[in-house]
Design a protein around this motif. Structure first.
Motif, PDB file in Angstrom:
ATOM      1  N   LEU A  18       0.801  -1.223   0.000  1.00  0.00           N
ATOM      2  CA  LEU A  18       0.000   0.000   0.000  1.00  0.00           C
ATOM      3  C   LEU A  18       0.838   1.278   0.000  1.00  0.00           C
ATOM      4  N   TRP A  78       3.214   2.426  -1.801  1.00  0.00           N
ATOM      5  CA  TRP A  78       3.455   3.087  -3.084  1.00  0.00           C
ATOM      6  C   TRP A  78       2.274   3.942  -3.525  1.00  0.00           C
ATOM      7  N   THR A  79       1.085   3.642  -3.006  1.00  0.00           N
ATOM      8  CA  THR A  79      -0.094   4.415  -3.412  1.00  0.00           C
ATOM      9  C   THR A  79      -0.120   5.789  -2.767  1.00  0.00           C
ATOM     10  N   LEU A  87      -1.699   6.564  -0.176  1.00  0.00           N
ATOM     11  CA  LEU A  87      -3.014   6.826   0.407  1.00  0.00           C
ATOM     12  C   LEU A  87      -2.955   7.146   1.901  1.00  0.00           C
TER      13      LEU A  87
END
Length: 338
Positions: free
Chosen positions: A165, A167-168, A170
């Motif tokens: 997650l 790399w996103t 978010l």
């Protein structure tokens, strides 16, 4: 000779403060790190602390001779010898249970306590009787300030640590806010969480919050204690009091024990704070899937760093890989049961 108790030792009720006894009981849960512990004790006993104090050490079956060193070199220390590693929280509770001071100072073994530190904490506590707990400014051996307090963790913050997650982007902001967004080393303030390397609180508050939660073995217990104490009084960062903290000494030396227990500790904390079962299941599943990926990444990273002459960084990558392997090989079931 030092006062020695041997395990099993499970006092459940703290002794009352002695009127003419110490003002402060310094409680140290120790596991190996003999040289750091020696320096810590020297910093306490060889400098004027400006207060009456006692030191209680609960040794978790150290294999490096730490307990014998304490008995031989520091005869005034109350020494509890455990037959096995009980973890930080349980050993700290053991030390607190035999303490006689009005105030308890829980201290890591990888710290140095400057002159008059205990007097400074006493003055702060007496000037702020409604306060729940105090923590000092932490400075590393390199002279740089360390994060001395932070916000309470959220699931969103920890999801940023999952490679799948990260790399996103978010959850980047949630992680940053948790780790360091509010830290100002020069400003005293009320905070959500104090780092467990050194915390100072009254015996009354400690008993009222139910002591350290022994469901934590290593890591996250400081977040839990800060959360519980904040229900009775403010948790205060004391920028005027400074302690040297080497940092992560026990964790890096004993990574096979530390890394899995930190992961398990977070799950216990979230469950205790009311996180729903579906959210916890999703988090556990993501951590389980992510662990072998991170293990592979750390091994490749170690090889690359070694090949390019970055020996210290290569060693750190291998240490992290060993912790991940211990988690997957030995503690995955306990992680899911947490």
């Amino acid at each position: 000779m030092s006062q020695v108790r041997t395990a099993p030792f499970e006092p459940r009720v703290a002794r009352p403060a002695v009127p003419d006894g110490p003002d402060v009981s310094v409680c140290i849960a120790n596991w190996n790190c003999i040289e750091l512990l020696r320096r810590c004790l020297q910093s306490l006993f060889e400098q004027d602390q400006g207060a009456r104090f006692e030191v209680i050490i609960a040794d978790n079956a150290s294999t490096d001779g730490a307990a014998d060193m304490v008995a031989a070199e520091f005869p005034d220390v109350v020494l509890i010898r455990n037959a096995e590693n009980y973890g930080f929280a349980r050993a700290s509770n053991q030390a607190a249970a035999v303490a006689t001071g009005r105030f308890l100072f829980f201290l890591n073994n990888d710290t140095l306590v400057p002159e008059h530190t205990l007097r400074q904490f006493l003055d702060l506590a007496e000037a702020n009787p409604g306060a729940g707990m105090f923590g000092p400014r932490l400075r590393g051996a390199d002279g740089e300030f360390q994060i001395s307090y932070r916000r309470r963790p959220t699931l969103a913050a920890l999801l940023h640590r999952i490679a799948l997650l990260r790399w996103t982007g978010l959850f980047r902001r949630a992680y940053y806010e948790y780790r360091r967004d509010t830290f100002d080393p020069m400003k005293a303030r009320e905070v959500e969480v104090l780092m467990g390397a050194a915390v100072f609180l009254s015996r009354t508050v400690f008993d009222r919050v139910g002591r350290w939660d022994e469901a934590y073995w290593f890591g996250v217990e400081d977040i839990d204690l800060s959360t519980q104490v904040s229900r009775f009084g403010p948790v205060l960062y004391a920028a005027s009091v400074e302690i040297v903290h080497y940092g992560r000494a026990a964790g890096r030396t004993n990574i096979n024990f530390a890394a899995p227990n930190v992961a398990i500790g977070y799950v216990h904390y979230f469950r205790k704070c009311g996180t729903g079962p579906l959210a916890l299941f999703a988090y556990k599943a993501l951590v389980t899937i992510d662990a072998p990926l991170q293990l592979t990444q750390k091994l490749v990273e170690a090889v690359w760093r070694r090949a390019t002459g970055q020996r210290a960084k290569a060693h750190n990558s291998l240490v992290a890989a060993r912790g991940l392997w211990a988690f997957l090989r030995r503690e995955l079931l306990r992680f899911w049961k947490a």
